[in-house]
Design an enzyme around this catalytic site. Structure first.
Site, PDB file in Angstrom:
ATOM      1  N   LYS A   1       0.775  -1.238   0.000  1.00 23.16           N
ATOM      2  CA  LYS A   1       0.000   0.000   0.000  1.00 23.16           C
ATOM      3  C   LYS A   1       0.815   1.301   0.000  1.00 23.16           C
ATOM      4  O   LYS A   1       0.357   2.293  -0.574  1.00 23.16           O
ATOM      5  CB  LYS A   1      -0.976  -0.014   1.173  1.00 23.16           C
TER       6      LYS A   1
ATOM      7  N   ASP B   1      -9.904   0.216   5.015  1.00 30.65           N
ATOM      8  CA  ASP B   1     -10.129  -1.001   5.780  1.00 30.65           C
ATOM      9  C   ASP B   1      -8.861  -1.355   6.543  1.00 30.65           C
ATOM     10  O   ASP B   1      -8.752  -2.415   7.122  1.00 30.65           O
ATOM     11  CB  ASP B   1     -10.518  -2.142   4.840  1.00 30.65           C
TER      12      ASP B   1
HETATM   13  C1  LIG Z   1      -3.471  -6.557   1.488  1.00 31.49           C
HETATM   14  C2  LIG Z   1      -4.372  -6.064   0.419  1.00 31.49           C
HETATM   15  N1  LIG Z   1      -4.385  -6.714  -0.755  1.00 31.49           N
HETATM   16  C3  LIG Z   1      -5.177  -6.311  -1.762  1.00 31.49           C
HETATM   17  C4  LIG Z   1      -6.004  -5.220  -1.616  1.00 31.49           C
HETATM   18  C5  LIG Z   1      -6.903  -4.840  -2.746  1.00 31.49           C
HETATM   19  O1  LIG Z   1      -6.509  -3.664  -3.369  1.00 31.49           O
HETATM   20  P1  LIG Z   1      -7.578  -2.873  -4.227  1.00 31.49           P
HETATM   21  O2  LIG Z   1      -8.608  -2.341  -3.276  1.00 31.49           O
HETATM   22  O3  LIG Z   1      -6.785  -1.825  -4.908  1.00 31.49           O
HETATM   23  O4  LIG Z   1      -8.183  -3.855  -5.151  1.00 31.49           O
HETATM   24  C6  LIG Z   1      -6.018  -4.504  -0.411  1.00 31.49           C
HETATM   25  C7  LIG Z   1      -6.860  -3.323  -0.229  1.00 31.49           C
HETATM   26  O5  LIG Z   1      -6.951  -2.741   0.814  1.00 31.49           O
HETATM   27  C8  LIG Z   1      -5.183  -4.938   0.633  1.00 31.49           C
HETATM   28  O6  LIG Z   1      -5.146  -4.316   1.824  1.00 31.49           O
END
Ligand SMILES: Cc1ncc(COP(=O)(O)O)c(C=O)c1O
Length: 413
Positions: free
Chosen positions: A85, A133
């Protein structure tokens, strides 16, 4: 379109709008560009402690699943935040500050200049705000502390107290609101408008098209690292990647499309059963909102609305979508933590392992193998998008702490 309920455990669908034999369509997909990537690369690689995260070969698991190779991009090592992130949220915070300074001085200040304290007072007057989240908020808070601006983060009821305190540890003010992830995003958008703050969402529906595009552009650096790490190997045939709003999946799919052209990998989006907004959108051939609680162990993927920036890329770029149960993520975390058949043990979090969990399920079904073109010689890339971002949950699921698993990996099983 093929829509199978293959067994009790998962659903899979093909995307009939996929563009199978066209080069990357720059005009449609202007969210991700060479110049955007060049800018993100030059800034992010200049931050303290930047290094490419490892791409780990899971040969033992590949043997078990009867495929050629599985390359696991381990984002658990990104900037000490244990997820991909910061490439997006913290980069978008930097871009907000750069635009503010440019508006008042006409000059573009680099990360290095801002980190050295140029315009400290003016940066202090900037407030950024995001609904999250967990991981996105943590990265926005981390970026805000690094660059020196103020930060307010909205979370919903389901976000664990561990994730809340991780965000607060970077000096952000954390506000909890009732409802789902989408409600937290709405609260951030509305408050930012009322207060004159800068909202930094990871989806365009979160109130800033510019910042959400910056977020996605930053993520693309991760895909560029993968291409470099595979430069001596044959191109991957498959990408299994998890999606919440779809920013990560779109950035990786789009960047691999630009890098490999027509030889790009067959791309499968993986989501929790409770929040299959990409699955439903491919099924309907248009953007669909999934309503309800959306609760999932895979907290980062519990989103009901797809990102409008991600839609044009994945509508053309993704070949299919799957939804999987929470147990599949938990089992995959355990399996990774032990290291299958000589593989290095890996710390993968609940949302982080979803793409791999989807691959494991699909590889065990002959119908899914055929629908998703999985064969003995398939070379698969998965993005392990988080490590133990919620250490308590991680330990509960795997029976060991992330620290113990990492230690075992260092000692060589
Ligand atoms: C660990 C993790 N993987 C994948 C995602 C998915 O990313 P996106 O919301 O850009 O699809 C998130 C989103 O918060 C995440 O925290």
């Amino acid at each position: 379109m093929v829509n199978y309920k293959l067994n009790r455990d998962f659903f899979v669908i093909s995307n009939s709008d996929v563009s199978e034999s066209a080069p990357y369509p720059e005009t449609v997909l202007e969210g991700l560009t060479d110049s955007g990537l060049a800018m993100a690369r030059s800034e992010i690689t200049s931050w303290p402690d930047y290094r490419a995260t490892p791409l780990v070969s899971l040969d033992g698991l590949a043997r078990q699943l009867d495929v050629n190779t599985i390359s696991y991009k381990d984002e658990g090592w990104r900037f000490g935040l244990q997820s991909f992130k910061p490439l997006g949220g913290a980069y978008a915070v930097l871009r907000v500050i750069q635009r503010e300074l440019h508006a008042s001085s006409g000059q573009l200040f680099s990360s290095t200049e801002i980190l050295a304290g140029s315009n400290k007072e003016r940066v202090l007057g900037v407030t950024v705000c995001a609904g999250t989240d967990g991981n996105h908020g943590r990265s926005v808070a981390w970026g805000s502390r690094m660059f020196g601006c103020r930060c307010v983060i909205y979370i919903n009821q389901a976000v664990s107290s561990g994730r809340e305190s991780a965000i607060a540890s970077y000096g952000a003010e954390v506000r909890r609101v009732p409802g789902s992830f989408d409600d937290a995003v709405r609260a951030a958008k509305e408050t930012a408008r009322e207060e004159g703050w800068h909202v930094v969402p990871d989806t365009a529906s979160g109130g800033s098209i510019t910042s959400s595009a910056d977020v996605m552009q930053g993520y693309a650096l991760l895909a560029e690292e993968i291409v470099e790490q595979l430069s001596n190997a044959e191109p991957p045939t498959h990408l299994f990647i998890q999606a919440g709003v779809g920013g990560l999946a779109a950035a990786v799919c789009g960047q691999l499309w630009q890098a490999y052209g027509l030889a790009r990998p067959f791309t499968v989006i993986v989501e929790p059963h409770s929040a299959g907004c990409w699955y439903e959108s491919f099924k309907a051939g248009k953007e669909v909102v999934v309503e309800g609680e959306l609760d999932s162990l895979m907290a980062g993927l519990a989103c009901g609305e797809i990102s409008p920036h991600a839609w044009p890329i994945l509508r053309k770029g993704a070949h299919g979508a799957m939804t999987i149960p929470d147990e599949a993520a938990a089992q995959t975390m355990k399996r990774l933590s032990m290291g299958v058949d000589g593989d290095q043990p890996i710390v993968g979090g609940e949302s982080g392992v979803a793409g791999l969990a989807g691959l494991i399920l699909a590889s065990q079904s002959s119908e899914a193998r055929s629908l998703l073109k999985l064969e003995k010689n398939s070379r698969i890339v998965v993005v392990g998008s988080e490590g133990d971002t919620d250490p308590e949950t991680y330990t509960k699921i795997t029976g060991r702490s992330g620290k113990e698993v990492r230690q075992q990996a260092i000692e060589g099983n």
